[in-house]
Design a protein around this motif. Structure first.
Motif, PDB file in Angstrom:
ATOM      1  N   MET A 184       0.843  -1.180   0.000  1.00 28.12           N
ATOM      2  CA  MET A 184       0.000   0.000   0.000  1.00 28.12           C
ATOM      3  C   MET A 184       0.889   1.245   0.000  1.00 28.12           C
ATOM      4  O   MET A 184       1.910   1.295   0.664  1.00 28.12           O
ATOM      5  CB  MET A 184      -0.901  -0.020   1.226  1.00 28.12           C
ATOM      6  N   LEU A 185       0.465   2.234  -0.749  1.00 26.68           N
ATOM      7  CA  LEU A 185       1.228   3.467  -0.858  1.00 26.68           C
ATOM      8  C   LEU A 185       0.938   4.389   0.316  1.00 26.68           C
ATOM      9  O   LEU A 185      -0.187   4.463   0.806  1.00 26.68           O
ATOM     10  CB  LEU A 185       0.863   4.190  -2.152  1.00 26.68           C
ATOM     11  N   HIS A 186       1.956   5.096   0.739  1.00 23.23           N
ATOM     12  CA  HIS A 186       1.812   6.093   1.790  1.00 23.23           C
ATOM     13  C   HIS A 186       1.377   7.413   1.169  1.00 23.23           C
ATOM     14  O   HIS A 186       1.510   7.621  -0.032  1.00 23.23           O
ATOM     15  CB  HIS A 186       3.131   6.276   2.537  1.00 23.23           C
ATOM     16  N   GLU A 187       0.879   8.315   1.983  1.00 29.51           N
ATOM     17  CA  GLU A 187       0.383   9.608   1.495  1.00 29.51           C
ATOM     18  C   GLU A 187       1.457  10.374   0.727  1.00 29.51           C
ATOM     19  O   GLU A 187       1.176  10.969  -0.308  1.00 29.51           O
ATOM     20  CB  GLU A 187      -0.124  10.441   2.673  1.00 29.51           C
ATOM     21  N   GLU A 188       2.693  10.338   1.213  1.00 33.08           N
ATOM     22  CA  GLU A 188       3.779  11.053   0.522  1.00 33.08           C
ATOM     23  C   GLU A 188       4.012  10.474  -0.874  1.00 33.08           C
ATOM     24  O   GLU A 188       4.220  11.204  -1.834  1.00 33.08           O
ATOM     25  CB  GLU A 188       5.073  10.995   1.337  1.00 33.08           C
ATOM     26  N   GLU A 189       3.963   9.149  -0.983  1.00 30.75           N
ATOM     27  CA  GLU A 189       4.154   8.509  -2.289  1.00 30.75           C
ATOM     28  C   GLU A 189       3.007   8.850  -3.230  1.00 30.75           C
ATOM     29  O   GLU A 189       3.228   9.127  -4.416  1.00 30.75           O
ATOM     30  CB  GLU A 189       4.289   7.003  -2.107  1.00 30.75           C
ATOM     31  N   LEU A 190       1.781   8.843  -2.727  1.00 32.71           N
ATOM     32  CA  LEU A 190       0.640   9.229  -3.552  1.00 32.71           C
ATOM     33  C   LEU A 190       0.749  10.684  -3.990  1.00 32.71           C
ATOM     34  O   LEU A 190       0.408  11.021  -5.125  1.00 32.71           O
ATOM     35  CB  LEU A 190      -0.669   8.999  -2.795  1.00 32.71           C
ATOM     36  N   SER A 191       1.250  11.523  -3.123  1.00 36.99           N
ATOM     37  CA  SER A 191       1.455  12.923  -3.470  1.00 36.99           C
ATOM     38  C   SER A 191       2.456  13.054  -4.623  1.00 36.99           C
ATOM     39  O   SER A 191       2.250  13.851  -5.543  1.00 36.99           O
ATOM     40  CB  SER A 191       1.952  13.692  -2.247  1.00 36.99           C
ATOM     41  N   ILE A 192       3.519  12.280  -4.575  1.00 34.76           N
ATOM     42  CA  ILE A 192       4.512  12.288  -5.651  1.00 34.76           C
ATOM     43  C   ILE A 192       3.862  11.828  -6.951  1.00 34.76           C
ATOM     44  O   ILE A 192       4.058  12.448  -8.007  1.00 34.76           O
ATOM     45  CB  ILE A 192       5.716  11.397  -5.300  1.00 34.76           C
ATOM     46  N   LEU A 193       3.080  10.760  -6.908  1.00 36.11           N
ATOM     47  CA  LEU A 193       2.417  10.260  -8.113  1.00 36.11           C
ATOM     48  C   LEU A 193       1.467  11.311  -8.686  1.00 36.11           C
ATOM     49  O   LEU A 193       1.423  11.512  -9.909  1.00 36.11           O
ATOM     50  CB  LEU A 193       1.647   8.972  -7.816  1.00 36.11           C
ATOM     51  N   ARG A 194       0.717  12.000  -7.821  1.00 35.74           N
ATOM     52  CA  ARG A 194      -0.186  13.056  -8.296  1.00 35.74           C
ATOM     53  C   ARG A 194       0.603  14.179  -8.945  1.00 35.74           C
ATOM     54  O   ARG A 194       0.208  14.699  -9.993  1.00 35.74           O
ATOM     55  CB  ARG A 194      -1.032  13.606  -7.143  1.00 35.74           C
ATOM     56  N   ASP A 195       1.720  14.570  -8.342  1.00 34.31           N
ATOM     57  CA  ASP A 195       2.552  15.626  -8.926  1.00 34.31           C
ATOM     58  C   ASP A 195       3.066  15.227 -10.296  1.00 34.31           C
ATOM     59  O   ASP A 195       3.057  16.031 -11.227  1.00 34.31           O
ATOM     60  CB  ASP A 195       3.731  15.956  -8.011  1.00 34.31           C
TER      61      ASP A 195
ATOM     62  N   ARG B  68      12.357  14.775  -2.188  1.00 38.76           N
ATOM     63  CA  ARG B  68      11.407  13.716  -2.513  1.00 38.76           C
ATOM     64  C   ARG B  68      11.979  12.718  -3.509  1.00 38.76           C
ATOM     65  O   ARG B  68      11.370  11.691  -3.764  1.00 38.76           O
ATOM     66  CB  ARG B  68      10.117  14.328  -3.050  1.00 38.76           C
ATOM     67  N   HIS B  69      13.148  13.003  -4.068  1.00 39.54           N
ATOM     68  CA  HIS B  69      13.749  12.103  -5.046  1.00 39.54           C
ATOM     69  C   HIS B  69      14.107  10.747  -4.437  1.00 39.54           C
ATOM     70  O   HIS B  69      14.155   9.752  -5.142  1.00 39.54           O
ATOM     71  CB  HIS B  69      14.981  12.734  -5.699  1.00 39.54           C
ATOM     72  N   GLY B  70      14.340  10.707  -3.148  1.00 41.47           N
ATOM     73  CA  GLY B  70      14.671   9.448  -2.493  1.00 41.47           C
ATOM     74  C   GLY B  70      13.559   8.422  -2.614  1.00 41.47           C
ATOM     75  O   GLY B  70      13.808   7.222  -2.711  1.00 41.47           O
ATOM     76  N   LYS B  71      12.326   8.874  -2.634  1.00 36.99           N
ATOM     77  CA  LYS B  71      11.170   7.984  -2.773  1.00 36.99           C
ATOM     78  C   LYS B  71      11.015   7.474  -4.202  1.00 36.99           C
ATOM     79  O   LYS B  71      10.381   6.459  -4.437  1.00 36.99           O
ATOM     80  CB  LYS B  71       9.880   8.707  -2.376  1.00 36.99           C
ATOM     81  N   MET B  72      11.579   8.200  -5.158  1.00 32.66           N
ATOM     82  CA  MET B  72      11.397   7.839  -6.564  1.00 32.66           C
ATOM     83  C   MET B  72      11.956   6.459  -6.879  1.00 32.66           C
ATOM     84  O   MET B  72      11.352   5.697  -7.617  1.00 32.66           O
ATOM     85  CB  MET B  72      12.055   8.878  -7.473  1.00 32.66           C
ATOM     86  N   GLY B  73      13.106   6.133  -6.321  1.00 36.08           N
ATOM     87  CA  GLY B  73      13.702   4.824  -6.575  1.00 36.08           C
ATOM     88  C   GLY B  73      12.771   3.691  -6.191  1.00 36.08           C
ATOM     89  O   GLY B  73      12.629   2.712  -6.932  1.00 36.08           O
ATOM     90  N   GLN B  74      12.102   3.840  -5.058  1.00 40.61           N
ATOM     91  CA  GLN B  74      11.173   2.805  -4.609  1.00 40.61           C
ATOM     92  C   GLN B  74       9.935   2.757  -5.502  1.00 40.61           C
ATOM     93  O   GLN B  74       9.444   1.687  -5.833  1.00 40.61           O
ATOM     94  CB  GLN B  74      10.758   3.036  -3.149  1.00 40.61           C
ATOM     95  N   LEU B  75       9.422   3.919  -5.907  1.00 38.88           N
ATOM     96  CA  LEU B  75       8.253   3.953  -6.785  1.00 38.88           C
ATOM     97  C   LEU B  75       8.573   3.341  -8.151  1.00 38.88           C
ATOM     98  O   LEU B  75       7.734   2.661  -8.744  1.00 38.88           O
ATOM     99  CB  LEU B  75       7.744   5.387  -6.946  1.00 38.88           C
ATOM    100  N   ILE B  76       9.792   3.570  -8.626  1.00 43.80           N
ATOM    101  CA  ILE B  76      10.221   2.958  -9.889  1.00 43.80           C
ATOM    102  C   ILE B  76      10.340   1.450  -9.716  1.00 43.80           C
ATOM    103  O   ILE B  76       9.839   0.680 -10.535  1.00 43.80           O
ATOM    104  CB  ILE B  76      11.560   3.572 -10.374  1.00 43.80           C
ATOM    105  N   ALA B  77      10.970   1.027  -8.624  1.00 42.41           N
ATOM    106  CA  ALA B  77      11.141  -0.407  -8.363  1.00 42.41           C
ATOM    107  C   ALA B  77       9.798  -1.110  -8.199  1.00 42.41           C
ATOM    108  O   ALA B  77       9.639  -2.268  -8.620  1.00 42.41           O
ATOM    109  CB  ALA B  77      11.988  -0.620  -7.108  1.00 42.41           C
ATOM    110  N   ASP B  78       8.816  -0.418  -7.622  1.00 44.47           N
ATOM    111  CA  ASP B  78       7.487  -1.007  -7.417  1.00 44.47           C
ATOM    112  C   ASP B  78       6.621  -0.953  -8.671  1.00 44.47           C
ATOM    113  O   ASP B  78       5.506  -1.470  -8.679  1.00 44.47           O
ATOM    114  CB  ASP B  78       6.765  -0.305  -6.273  1.00 44.47           C
ATOM    115  N   GLY B  79       7.114  -0.285  -9.731  1.00 44.11           N
ATOM    116  CA  GLY B  79       6.396  -0.267 -11.003  1.00 44.11           C
ATOM    117  C   GLY B  79       5.370   0.837 -11.153  1.00 44.11           C
ATOM    118  O   GLY B  79       4.546   0.793 -12.059  1.00 44.11           O
ATOM    119  N   TYR B  80       5.411   1.867 -10.303  1.00 40.69           N
ATOM    120  CA  TYR B  80       4.461   2.968 -10.402  1.00 40.69           C
ATOM    121  C   TYR B  80       4.945   4.087 -11.316  1.00 40.69           C
ATOM    122  O   TYR B  80       4.150   4.836 -11.868  1.00 40.69           O
ATOM    123  CB  TYR B  80       4.185   3.573  -9.018  1.00 40.69           C
ATOM    124  N   VAL B  81       6.266   4.204 -11.456  1.00 40.25           N
ATOM    125  CA  VAL B  81       6.877   5.312 -12.198  1.00 40.25           C
ATOM    126  C   VAL B  81       7.973   4.754 -13.088  1.00 40.25           C
ATOM    127  O   VAL B  81       8.631   3.766 -12.749  1.00 40.25           O
ATOM    128  CB  VAL B  81       7.491   6.345 -11.210  1.00 40.25           C
TER     129      VAL B  81
END
Length: 72
Positions: free
Chosen positions: A1-12, A23-36
């Protein structure tokens, strides 16, 4: 499940909004999880990321409706 900060990044990203370097630190995880995915210097949502943003928006819309409707 995504956290609010991650959802905020996806919305942006979906709105083509630039985001702060902290916020770039979260990007690696979002890329690895297949969202970005990264396209050159830009980040784009994958279909999985688009779905996550849409589901979150729908969930927020439902909770807003519940709060706005009078009880009783």
């Amino acid at each position: 499940m995504l956290h609010e900060e991650e959802l905020s990044i996806l919305r942006d990203i979906s709105q083509s909004v630039a985001f702060a370097d902290d916020r770039h630190g979260k990007m690696g995880q979002l890329i690895a999880d297949g969202y970005v995915m990264k396209d050159g210097d830009l980040f784009e949502l994958t279909p999985k990321g688009v779905t996550a943003v849409e589901e979150h928006a729908a969930a927020l819309g439902a909770s807003d409706e519940e709060q706005a409707s009078p009880i009783g």
